[in-house]
Design a protein around this motif. Structure first.
Motif, PDB file in Angstrom:
ATOM      1  N   ASP A  51       0.830  -1.204   0.000  1.00  0.00           N
ATOM      2  CA  ASP A  51       0.000   0.000   0.000  1.00  0.00           C
ATOM      3  C   ASP A  51       0.864   1.253   0.000  1.00  0.00           C
ATOM      4  OD1 ASP A  51      -2.556   1.177  -0.110  1.00  0.00           O
ATOM      5  OD2 ASP A  51      -2.556   1.572   2.036  1.00  0.00           O
TER       6      ASP A  51
ATOM      7  N   SER B  29      -5.397   1.527   2.564  1.00  0.00           N
ATOM      8  CA  SER B  29      -5.839   0.177   2.898  1.00  0.00           C
ATOM      9  C   SER B  29      -5.933   0.000   4.416  1.00  0.00           C
ATOM     10  CB  SER B  29      -4.900  -0.871   2.303  1.00  0.00           C
ATOM     11  OG  SER B  29      -3.741  -1.021   3.092  1.00  0.00           O
TER      12      SER B  29
ATOM     13  N   GLY C 145     -10.124   2.571   3.370  1.00  0.00           N
ATOM     14  CA  GLY C 145     -10.865   1.616   2.575  1.00  0.00           C
ATOM     15  C   GLY C 145     -11.801   2.228   1.551  1.00  0.00           C
TER      16      GLY C 145
ATOM     17  N   SER D  48      -8.082  -1.729  -1.305  1.00  0.00           N
ATOM     18  CA  SER D  48      -7.972  -0.897  -0.104  1.00  0.00           C
ATOM     19  C   SER D  48      -8.625  -1.546   1.112  1.00  0.00           C
ATOM     20  CB  SER D  48      -8.626   0.468  -0.340  1.00  0.00           C
ATOM     21  OG  SER D  48      -7.965   1.164  -1.373  1.00  0.00           O
ATOM     22  N   GLY D  49      -9.336  -2.656   0.919  1.00  0.00           N
ATOM     23  CA  GLY D  49     -10.046  -3.269   2.027  1.00  0.00           C
ATOM     24  C   GLY D  49     -11.328  -2.516   2.340  1.00  0.00           C
TER      25      GLY D  49
ATOM     26  N   GLY E 266      -2.946  -5.406  -1.658  1.00  0.00           N
ATOM     27  CA  GLY E 266      -2.751  -4.020  -2.071  1.00  0.00           C
ATOM     28  C   GLY E 266      -2.432  -3.892  -3.537  1.00  0.00           C
TER      29      GLY E 266
END
Length: 487
Positions: free
Chosen positions: A301, A311, A355, A361-362, A460
């Protein structure tokens, strides 16, 4: 002598979800500077060129310098607009004896796989064959034979992290100045190492490789040796590691040196394999250490490689583990920064964090946080050989949540130094664990204080395990896909 200088720099991650537009570029033009004003960050070479010209009594013409934080493909109209502005300034300055171009070497725009080669080719068309053209590149670059053919000398950073940007500018200026004064005649050769990788120069075996390049440059007729590491997250046909040699009027020696050092690097390929650990394994190892400071690099990330830097994977895992005495930075979330600044220092609030840019990015985290610090227009100190350089982070806040200090910023950028934390009164060495969103540039600032450094290959946009990158256009007859492509 009349010297013209200008540059357009960005590093393009073609897998990034974030396109690079005009507002992403910071553009500095001649009208923005006075005769003695220095440029910061990657603009340092222009300061070197101006001073050396002033010392020699040469005319120095600065056109423009455009820099964008690495992200996705640059819009065609943006690249062409900046390129054409630089070329128009060059035409207005003609005739010139020297053109110096600090570029990156991994800029991709719509319709242009290699912006640097396109730009340099057009520069050569304007200045003709007599003017000397020198180019400085980031080591995460791609080299083309056309770029080599269109220039008189190319010099590439040797160090990763890039602590030698200005040193290489001095080297380039010296080579091109001597060539313009007919003291030397640079000749260049490149060698395809048939590799894609990420090579960390502070540690072995790369440390010895860099020192060997520097030692050979002291020999007669050897003007410069550079390794183009490549930028692995650019899905373009030119992606790959190449060795470059510059000699004084000796093309055979240049070819010999490029091959010698290129084959030496290839022989080290297994030793250079990434040592990055999966997220859970990296955090478990870090938290298991009984004492001392551990720094974990969240490599995937890294904004410096084009990732969003928002993230939440690592932060979520730390919260689930109940980890304390931890600091993490920087999460790019301008909305969260604005909300925290409005609430004020000391406020406790429920906040949705990170995110926001897509699956890589989750998911956003809904957290109860305390605003521990606020800094408008924060800067971090980036180590260079001649001293620290201030790098903008934008408005930034320190948020505290369940034993974890989280640095959140509004201007996307990677962590380069412990000042990201110490600016807020957070003593990095008082923590058991620091998680920094960076691939390797953090190293110069954090290695002196860390008892252990762990490289983490979490989810990522820039995974450090290269065989997992979904290339479509890169020739994979290279290591690590093929163990010996030369066979």
């Amino acid at each position: 002598m009349k010297v013209f200088a200008g540059g357009i720099e960005t590093e393009t991650n073609t897998f990034s979800p974030m396109p690079t537009g005009m507002t992403d570029f910071e553009v500095i033009r001649a009208a923005d500077l006075d005769a003695t004003m220095d440029l910061g960050g990657f603009g340092g070479p222009f300061n070197i060129f101006r001073r050396r010209c002033q010392e020699r009594g040469w005319d120095y013409i600065f056109s423009l310098y455009a820099f964008a934080q690495p992200a996705g493909t640059t819009a065609r109209s943006v690249y062409e607009s900046l390129r054409d502005e630089l070329l128009a300034a060059l035409e207005a300055a003609m005739p010139v004896d020297i053109v110096l171009l600090p570029l990156h070497g991994a800029m991709v725009a719509e319709g242009y796989d290699d912006c640097e080669t396109d730009l340099v080719t057009r520069v050569r068309e304007i200045v003709g064959t007599d003017a000397k053209i020198g180019v400085e590149l980031d080591l995460h670059c791609d080299l083309t034979q056309t770029l080599i053919d269109m220039t008189d000398a190319v010099v590439i950073f040797k160090e990763y992290p890039h602590v030698d940007i200005n040193d290489r500018a001095e080297e380039l200026f010296s080579i091109i100045a001597d060539a313009a004064e007919r003291k030397t005649r640079p000749t260049m050769a490149i060698f395809d190492c048939k590799m894609i990788g990420l090579y960390l120069t502070p540690v072995e075996p790369m440390r010895a490789f860099v020192e060997a390049m520097i030692a050979r440059e002291k020999e007669p007729a050897v003007l410069s040796l550079s390794l183009a590491h490549c930028f692995p997250w650019a899905d373009v046909p030119t992606c790959g590691t190449q060795m470059l040699a510059v000699t004084d009027d000796d093309p055979e020696l240049a070819a010999q040196l490029a091959r010698e050092f290129g084959k030496r690097l290839f022989s080290m390929r297994h030793e250079l394999d990434p040592n990055s650990l999966p997220l859970d394994q990296a955090l478990d190892k870090a938290l298991a250490r009984a004492s001392g400071l551990v720094v974990v690099a969240d490599q995937s990330d890294n904004a410096g490689g084009g990732a969003p830097s928002d993230s939440t994977f690592a932060l979520r895992a730390l919260l689930e583990r109940g980890a304390t005495d931890v600091a993490l930075g920087m999460i790019w979330d301008p909305v969260a920064v604005q909300v925290a600044m409005s609430a004020g220092e000391g406020a406790t609030l429920d906040l949705r964090l990170g995110g926001k840019m897509g699956p890589m990015s989750g998911d956003p985290l809904d957290l109860r946080l305390t605003v521990a610090g606020i800094i408008a227009d924060m800067k971090q100190q980036w180590t260079q050989t001649e001293g620290p350089v201030a790098i903008d982070c934008g408005d930034s806040v320190a948020l505290h949540c369940q034993g974890i200090d989280i640095i959140v910023n509004s201007q996307r950028g990677q962590v380069l130094s412990p000042t990201v934390f110490s600016n807020f009164g957070i003593d990095p060495q008082s923590k058991r664990l620091l998680v920094v969103k960076s691939t390797q540039h953090f190293y110069a600032g954090f290695s002196p204080i860390a008892d252990e450094i762990i490289y983490m290959a979490g989810p990522g946009a820039i995974p450090p395990l290269f065989t997992e990158i979904p290339y479509k256009r890169v020739d994979l007859n290279k290591y690590p896909w093929v163990d010996d492509p030369f066979a």
